[in-house]
Motif scaffolding. Structure first.
Motif, mmCIF file in Angstrom:
data_model
loop_
_atom_site.group_PDB
_atom_site.id
_atom_site.type_symbol
_atom_site.label_atom_id
_atom_site.label_comp_id
_atom_site.label_asym_id
_atom_site.label_seq_id
_atom_site.Cartn_x
_atom_site.Cartn_y
_atom_site.Cartn_z
ATOM 1 N N GLY A 324 -3.730 55.787 25.702
ATOM 2 C CA GLY A 324 -3.621 54.351 25.486
ATOM 3 C C GLY A 324 -4.762 53.743 24.697
ATOM 4 N N LYS A 325 -5.767 54.519 24.345
ATOM 5 C CA LYS A 325 -6.920 53.973 23.618
ATOM 6 C C LYS A 325 -6.673 53.884 22.121
ATOM 7 C CE LYS A 325 -10.537 55.114 26.939
ATOM 8 N NZ LYS A 325 -11.831 55.782 27.174
ATOM 9 N N PHE A 326 -5.665 54.620 21.625
ATOM 10 C CA PHE A 326 -5.337 54.587 20.200
ATOM 11 C C PHE A 326 -3.910 54.072 20.059
ATOM 12 C CE2 PHE A 326 -8.542 57.808 20.849
ATOM 13 C CZ PHE A 326 -9.444 57.576 19.815
ATOM 14 N N ASP A 327 -3.735 52.979 19.358
ATOM 15 C CA ASP A 327 -2.420 52.349 19.246
ATOM 16 C C ASP A 327 -1.469 53.198 18.407
ATOM 17 O OD1 ASP A 327 -3.315 50.195 20.707
ATOM 18 O OD2 ASP A 327 -3.923 49.054 18.924
ATOM 19 N N ILE A 328 -0.215 53.256 18.865
ATOM 20 C CA ILE A 328 0.814 53.978 18.123
ATOM 21 C C ILE A 328 1.011 53.313 16.761
ATOM 22 C CG2 ILE A 328 3.232 54.710 18.103
ATOM 23 C CD1 ILE A 328 1.554 56.070 20.248
ATOM 24 N N GLY A 329 1.026 54.168 15.706
ATOM 25 C CA GLY A 329 1.223 53.646 14.356
ATOM 26 C C GLY A 329 -0.044 53.193 13.665
ATOM 27 N N LYS A 330 -1.156 53.175 14.386
ATOM 28 C CA LYS A 330 -2.416 52.720 13.789
ATOM 29 C C LYS A 330 -3.243 53.911 13.306
ATOM 30 C CE LYS A 330 -1.853 48.306 14.437
ATOM 31 N NZ LYS A 330 -2.660 47.539 15.379
ATOM 32 N N GLU A 331 -4.111 53.629 12.326
ATOM 33 C CA GLU A 331 -4.930 54.684 11.751
ATOM 34 C C GLU A 331 -6.056 55.110 12.700
ATOM 35 O OE1 GLU A 331 -6.462 53.840 7.871
ATOM 36 O OE2 GLU A 331 -4.590 54.433 6.898
ATOM 37 N N LEU A 332 -6.393 56.384 12.585
ATOM 38 C CA LEU A 332 -7.546 56.916 13.308
ATOM 39 C C LEU A 332 -8.120 58.056 12.470
ATOM 40 C CD1 LEU A 332 -6.425 59.817 14.566
ATOM 41 C CD2 LEU A 332 -5.393 58.334 16.259
ATOM 42 N N TRP A 333 -9.243 58.585 12.934
ATOM 43 C CA TRP A 333 -9.890 59.700 12.247
ATOM 44 C C TRP A 333 -9.920 60.924 13.164
ATOM 45 C CZ3 TRP A 333 -11.553 59.752 7.198
ATOM 46 C CH2 TRP A 333 -11.594 58.517 6.548
ATOM 47 N N LEU A 334 -9.842 62.092 12.530
ATOM 48 C CA LEU A 334 -9.937 63.348 13.267
ATOM 49 C C LEU A 334 -11.180 64.120 12.834
ATOM 50 C CD1 LEU A 334 -6.233 64.633 13.049
ATOM 51 C CD2 LEU A 334 -7.343 63.523 14.998
ATOM 52 N N ASP A 335 -11.950 64.546 13.813
ATOM 53 C CA ASP A 335 -13.063 65.467 13.584
ATOM 54 C C ASP A 335 -12.709 66.819 14.191
ATOM 55 O OD1 ASP A 335 -15.129 64.653 12.017
ATOM 56 O OD2 ASP A 335 -16.244 63.641 13.602
ATOM 57 N N PHE A 336 -13.334 67.885 13.703
ATOM 58 C CA PHE A 336 -13.085 69.230 14.229
ATOM 59 C C PHE A 336 -14.355 69.762 14.888
ATOM 60 C CE2 PHE A 336 -10.369 69.974 10.147
ATOM 61 C CZ PHE A 336 -9.449 69.032 10.580
ATOM 62 N N ASN A 337 -14.221 70.265 16.101
ATOM 63 C CA ASN A 337 -15.319 70.981 16.741
ATOM 64 C C ASN A 337 -15.460 72.388 16.170
ATOM 65 O OD1 ASN A 337 -16.517 69.249 18.511
ATOM 66 N ND2 ASN A 337 -15.098 69.660 20.175
ATOM 67 N N GLU A 338 -14.326 73.054 16.028
ATOM 68 C CA GLU A 338 -14.268 74.452 15.564
ATOM 69 C C GLU A 338 -13.030 74.590 14.702
ATOM 70 O OE1 GLU A 338 -14.101 77.793 18.316
ATOM 71 O OE2 GLU A 338 -15.831 77.003 19.369
ATOM 72 N N TYR A 339 -13.129 75.419 13.666
ATOM 73 C CA TYR A 339 -11.948 75.703 12.862
ATOM 74 C C TYR A 339 -12.135 77.050 12.163
ATOM 75 C CZ TYR A 339 -14.703 74.109 8.830
ATOM 76 O OH TYR A 339 -15.674 73.967 7.869
ATOM 77 N N LEU A 340 -11.022 77.599 11.675
ATOM 78 C CA LEU A 340 -11.034 78.856 10.924
ATOM 79 C C LEU A 340 -10.333 78.612 9.598
ATOM 80 C CD1 LEU A 340 -9.860 81.143 13.834
ATOM 81 C CD2 LEU A 340 -12.126 81.249 12.800
ATOM 82 N N VAL A 341 -10.695 79.404 8.596
ATOM 83 C CA VAL A 341 -10.036 79.309 7.297
ATOM 84 C C VAL A 341 -9.451 80.670 6.934
ATOM 85 C CG1 VAL A 341 -10.299 78.765 4.848
ATOM 86 C CG2 VAL A 341 -11.633 77.487 6.541
ATOM 87 N N PHE A 342 -8.142 80.711 6.729
ATOM 88 C CA PHE A 342 -7.452 81.935 6.332
ATOM 89 C C PHE A 342 -6.987 81.813 4.890
ATOM 90 C CE2 PHE A 342 -6.485 81.699 10.968
ATOM 91 C CZ PHE A 342 -7.062 82.889 11.350
ATOM 92 N N ASP A 343 -6.874 82.962 4.214
ATOM 93 C CA ASP A 343 -6.225 82.967 2.909
ATOM 94 C C ASP A 343 -4.762 82.587 3.089
ATOM 95 O OD1 ASP A 343 -8.341 83.779 1.135
ATOM 96 O OD2 ASP A 343 -8.215 85.764 2.022
ATOM 97 N N GLU A 344 -4.221 81.859 2.139
ATOM 98 C CA GLU A 344 -2.819 81.449 2.207
ATOM 99 C C GLU A 344 -1.942 82.692 2.176
ATOM 100 O OE1 GLU A 344 -0.759 77.646 0.267
ATOM 101 O OE2 GLU A 344 -1.161 79.243 -1.167
ATOM 102 N N ALA A 345 -0.976 82.745 3.079
ATOM 103 C CA ALA A 345 -0.097 83.929 3.164
ATOM 104 C C ALA A 345 0.802 84.031 1.958
ATOM 105 C CB ALA A 345 0.735 83.832 4.444
#
Length: 345
Positions: A324-345
């Protein structure tokens, strides 16, 4: 107890190869899980270890004894293994004691020794209070414990389990995971466990072997399988994950909608950024990607969200108190704690 050594194992059915050149050693007292989708070859591998199937090529040893090779094949009843199947396979006309005692009676073990060994096993699998009960009077979980006790009563060198929890409800599956692990530690036995359920594999295993179409994709600890998957198949099969396509250049990755993120890796060209939903953080201020909240589902301990980023739907799992803290349809930002990068299959 015992180790299992598999050297260059293949298995063909006609022109179809089910297992391709598998080699590994399962160490004494190790809990190994063979994990993969239906039809990937994991049950075939277990059946070859048990002796119900013969490899097309290769050698299998239990300890230092060859049980299967080009010129030798030891039948299942002489391999000193215990096996628990997906179906409970308990004798409906025998009580709990007699079901567990059955392998010892076949071997003509003295009655006094049978009683002692069966009662010890029933205590270990938490069935000692149900000695005289018939299987029809027991729950599914209790019947599976009978099957586990029967497999252990002969003091096998190796315990093989073929999706033993798939017929149980969710709560029973969870409790039985820990009971099987507890029994394994108590008896110090080598276990090979087959499942398509990655939660079971993560909870119980010392090592997980991920199969796809008879080919090993990765062998590692549960933590490394989850956090450092070898490829997109493993990343997708083990746990939940988002895949975001982009193009890597020196210093950045650009996504299809024009958004960019900094990147210090050495991949170039088409790539896929893989992010676990729990490693994404929703913010009102700046982040890596800008998106729109589309849906959120309150599950008590977590808030399971869907965020649209330039036409791609990403799953974000946040703590329950974010609901309920982020309104439906409204903009927000995403941060990543961890991620991996793969070559495109």
């Amino acid at each position: 107890m015992s180790s299992i050594t598999l050297n260059n194992i293949t298995k063909n059915y006609g022109n179809v190869q089910i297992i391709q050149n598998f080699s590994d050693k399962f160490n004494d007292r190790e809990f190994i899980t063979l994990l993969g989708p239906s039809g990937c070859g994991k049950t075939t591998m277990l059946r070859m270890i048990a002796g119900f199937e013969k490899p097309t090529t290769g050698e299998i040893k239990i300890d230092d004894v060859v049980v299967s090779s080009a010129d030798k094949f030891v039948p299942p009843n002489l391999r000193n293994i215990g096996m628990v199947f997906q179906s409970y396979a308990v004798w409906p006309h025998m009580n709990v004691f007699d079901n567990v005692a059955y392998p010892l009676k076949i071997k003509r073990v003295p009655r006094s020794e049978i009683t002692e060994r069966v009662m010890n096993i029933l205590e270990a699998v938490h069935l000692s209070q149900y000695v005289k009960r018939m299987p029809s009077e027991l729950s599914g979980g209790q019947q599976q414990r009978i099957a586990l006790g029967r497999a252990l009563v002969s003091n096998p060198q190796v315990l093989l389990l073929d999706e033993p929890l798939s017929n149980l409800d969710a709560k029973l599956r969870e409790s039985m995971r820990f009971e099987i692990k507890e029994v394994q530690k108590r008896f110090g036995i080598t276990v090979v466990y087959v499942t398509h359920d990655q939660t079971e594999a993560m909870a119980m295993s010392d090592r997980v072997i991920v199969f796809d179409h008879g080919v090993v994709q990765q062998t590692d600890t549960p933590m490394n399988i989850y956090r450092n998957p070898a490829n997109q198949f493993v990343a997708d099969f083990v746990g939940k994950i988002n895949f975001i396509e982009g193009t890597a250049t020196e210093g950045q990755i650009e996504f299809s909608g024009g958004q960019r993120m900094s990147y210090s890796g050495d991949k170039r060209g088409g790539v896929v950024v893989a992010v676990r939903p729990e490693n994404m953080i929703m913010r009102m201020d700046k982040g890596i990607l800008r998106g729109k909240m589309m849906h959120e589902y309150y599950l008590g301990d977590v808030n399971d969200c869907r965020v649209d980023v330039d036409g791609t739907t990403l799953r974000v799992i946040s703590s329950g108190n974010t609901y309920g803290k982020f309104d439906i349809g409204k903009e927000l930002w995403l941060d990543f704690n961890e991620y991996l990068v793969f070559d495109e299959a």
